[in-house]
Design a protein around this motif. Structure first.
Motif, PDB file in Angstrom:
ATOM      1  N   VAL A 164       0.888  -1.458   0.041  1.00 45.83           N
ATOM      2  CA  VAL A 164      -0.079   0.057   0.047  1.00 45.83           C
ATOM      3  C   VAL A 164       0.820   1.200   0.063  1.00 45.83           C
ATOM      4  N   ARG A 165       2.062   1.352   0.348  1.00 47.06           N
ATOM      5  CA  ARG A 165       2.975   2.298   0.496  1.00 47.06           C
ATOM      6  C   ARG A 165       3.289   2.906  -0.832  1.00 47.06           C
ATOM      7  N   ASP A 166       3.594   1.565  -1.604  1.00 44.02           N
ATOM      8  CA  ASP A 166       3.978   2.033  -3.119  1.00 44.02           C
ATOM      9  C   ASP A 166       2.919   2.781  -3.759  1.00 44.02           C
ATOM     10  N   VAL A 167       1.491   2.436  -3.347  1.00 44.47           N
ATOM     11  CA  VAL A 167       0.225   3.118  -4.242  1.00 44.47           C
ATOM     12  C   VAL A 167       0.343   4.581  -3.763  1.00 44.47           C
ATOM     13  N   VAL A 168       0.730   4.740  -2.298  1.00 41.46           N
ATOM     14  CA  VAL A 168       0.686   6.126  -1.956  1.00 41.46           C
ATOM     15  C   VAL A 168       1.786   6.793  -2.962  1.00 41.46           C
ATOM     16  N   ASP A 169       3.020   6.206  -3.105  1.00 39.06           N
ATOM     17  CA  ASP A 169       4.156   6.841  -3.891  1.00 39.06           C
ATOM     18  C   ASP A 169       3.811   7.082  -5.157  1.00 39.06           C
ATOM     19  N   ILE A 170       2.874   6.260  -5.622  1.00 33.59           N
ATOM     20  CA  ILE A 170       2.274   6.409  -7.138  1.00 33.59           C
ATOM     21  C   ILE A 170       1.628   7.571  -7.104  1.00 33.59           C
ATOM     22  N   LEU A 171       0.803   7.742  -6.012  1.00 35.16           N
ATOM     23  CA  LEU A 171      -0.131   9.070  -6.284  1.00 35.16           C
ATOM     24  C   LEU A 171       0.578  10.251  -5.959  1.00 35.16           C
ATOM     25  N   GLY A 172       1.762  10.299  -5.250  1.00 36.64           N
ATOM     26  CA  GLY A 172       2.770  11.414  -5.363  1.00 36.64           C
ATOM     27  C   GLY A 172       2.329  12.192  -3.827  1.00 36.64           C
ATOM     28  N   LEU A 173       1.714  11.238  -2.984  1.00 35.21           N
ATOM     29  CA  LEU A 173       1.405  11.722  -1.539  1.00 35.21           C
ATOM     30  C   LEU A 173       2.192  11.207  -0.391  1.00 35.21           C
ATOM     31  N   ASP A 174       2.168  11.776   0.718  1.00 34.19           N
ATOM     32  CA  ASP A 174       2.719  11.520   1.860  1.00 34.19           C
ATOM     33  C   ASP A 174       2.049  10.326   2.695  1.00 34.19           C
ATOM     34  N   PHE A 175       2.786   9.421   2.799  1.00 39.92           N
ATOM     35  CA  PHE A 175       1.930   8.275   3.285  1.00 39.92           C
ATOM     36  C   PHE A 175       1.601   8.579   4.816  1.00 39.92           C
ATOM     37  N   ASN A 176       2.375   9.593   5.500  1.00 37.55           N
ATOM     38  CA  ASN A 176       1.982   9.829   6.821  1.00 37.55           C
ATOM     39  C   ASN A 176       0.549  10.717   6.992  1.00 37.55           C
ATOM     40  N   SER A 177       0.109  11.108   5.921  1.00 38.10           N
ATOM     41  CA  SER A 177      -1.124  11.925   5.850  1.00 38.10           C
ATOM     42  C   SER A 177      -2.302  10.980   5.785  1.00 38.10           C
ATOM     43  N   PHE A 178      -2.262   9.536   5.534  1.00 39.76           N
ATOM     44  CA  PHE A 178      -3.253   8.627   5.524  1.00 39.76           C
ATOM     45  C   PHE A 178      -3.451   8.159   6.789  1.00 39.76           C
ATOM     46  N   ILE A 230      -9.514  10.397  -0.359  1.00 34.80           N
ATOM     47  CA  ILE A 230      -8.874   9.452  -1.024  1.00 34.80           C
ATOM     48  C   ILE A 230      -8.794   8.185  -0.367  1.00 34.80           C
ATOM     49  N   SER A 231      -9.313   6.986  -0.764  1.00 31.05           N
ATOM     50  CA  SER A 231      -9.325   5.951  -0.073  1.00 31.05           C
ATOM     51  C   SER A 231      -8.505   4.832  -0.941  1.00 31.05           C
ATOM     52  N   ILE A 232      -7.702   3.884   0.100  1.00 30.43           N
ATOM     53  CA  ILE A 232      -7.154   2.928  -0.715  1.00 30.43           C
ATOM     54  C   ILE A 232      -7.393   1.699  -0.043  1.00 30.43           C
ATOM     55  N   LEU A 233      -7.934   0.652  -0.551  1.00 33.78           N
ATOM     56  CA  LEU A 233      -8.585  -0.444  -0.219  1.00 33.78           C
ATOM     57  C   LEU A 233      -7.360  -1.818  -0.469  1.00 33.78           C
ATOM     58  N   TYR A 234      -7.319  -2.421   0.397  1.00 33.79           N
ATOM     59  CA  TYR A 234      -6.194  -3.571   0.424  1.00 33.79           C
ATOM     60  C   TYR A 234      -6.438  -4.542   1.351  1.00 33.79           C
ATOM     61  N   ASN A 235      -5.745  -5.830   1.096  1.00 35.44           N
ATOM     62  CA  ASN A 235      -5.897  -6.981   1.857  1.00 35.44           C
ATOM     63  C   ASN A 235      -7.246  -7.736   1.472  1.00 35.44           C
ATOM     64  N   GLY A 236      -7.525  -7.887   0.194  1.00 36.80           N
ATOM     65  CA  GLY A 236      -8.580  -8.423  -0.358  1.00 36.80           C
ATOM     66  C   GLY A 236      -8.003  -9.814  -0.674  1.00 36.80           C
ATOM     67  N   ARG A 237      -8.740 -10.778  -1.453  1.00 41.84           N
ATOM     68  CA  ARG A 237      -8.343 -11.881  -2.111  1.00 41.84           C
ATOM     69  C   ARG A 237      -7.077 -11.646  -2.806  1.00 41.84           C
ATOM     70  N   GLU A 238      -6.223 -12.675  -3.073  1.00 37.94           N
ATOM     71  CA  GLU A 238      -5.175 -12.414  -3.720  1.00 37.94           C
ATOM     72  C   GLU A 238      -5.168 -11.840  -5.264  1.00 37.94           C
ATOM     73  N   HIS A 279      -7.266  -1.369  -4.574  1.00 41.79           N
ATOM     74  CA  HIS A 279      -8.011  -0.586  -5.242  1.00 41.79           C
ATOM     75  C   HIS A 279      -8.073   1.034  -4.615  1.00 41.79           C
ATOM     76  N   VAL A 280      -8.040   1.868  -5.452  1.00 41.15           N
ATOM     77  CA  VAL A 280      -7.974   3.371  -5.151  1.00 41.15           C
ATOM     78  C   VAL A 280      -9.172   4.120  -5.570  1.00 41.15           C
ATOM     79  N   ASN A 281      -9.760   4.663  -4.677  1.00 39.99           N
ATOM     80  CA  ASN A 281     -10.873   5.472  -4.902  1.00 39.99           C
ATOM     81  C   ASN A 281     -10.765   6.849  -4.644  1.00 39.99           C
ATOM     82  N   ILE A 282     -10.603   7.909  -5.628  1.00 42.96           N
ATOM     83  CA  ILE A 282     -10.586   9.201  -5.305  1.00 42.96           C
ATOM     84  C   ILE A 282     -12.041  10.121  -5.604  1.00 42.96           C
TER      85      ILE A 282
END
Length: 114
Positions: free
Chosen positions: A43-57, A76-84, A89-92
């Motif tokens: 999920v940290r990689d997704v935050v990096d892709i968005l160009g945002l600071d992980f500590n803001s989440f 801005i929500s990032i959904l994770y830990n679903g089925r493999e 999923h990112v929802n903005i």
């Protein structure tokens, strides 16, 4: 004697009558973005892709849409830990798009090129 006439302008019920106030022509506005990344597992990689600071989440108490976990930064929500096979999923939302424009280190053109 003349009759006093009051003309009231009533805006259209839809944006079909919206005026273009940009001198240079058409202008786009991103109003909602949702996507799923299947080849990213952290999920940290997704935050990096968005160009945002992980500590803001902030971690949310529950996930959504079949995902067990969720982090949020405003709208801005990032959904994770679903089925493999679900990926991350990112929802903005519309307001989230404005937050992205304010806090991301990139613009929409750069982001969509990724």
């Amino acid at each position: 004697m003349g009759k006093n006439v009051i003309n009231l302008y009533v805006p259209p019920a839809s944006n079909t009558g919206a005026l273009n106030t940009e001198e240079s022509g058409l202008r786009s506005l991103v109003d909602w973005v949702s996507f799923t990344l299947k080849n990213v597992t952290d999920v940290r990689d997704v935050v990096d892709i968005l160009g945002l600071d992980f500590n803001s989440f902030r971690e949310c108490p529950n996930g959504d849409k079949g995902y067990m976990e969720q982090i949020r930064f405003g709208d801005i929500s990032i959904l994770y830990n679903g089925r493999e096979d679900m990926g991350i999923h990112v929802n903005i939302s519309g307001q989230g798009c404005r937050q992205f424009e304010t806090y991301s280190n990139m613009d929409w053109s750069t982001f969509f090129a990724l």
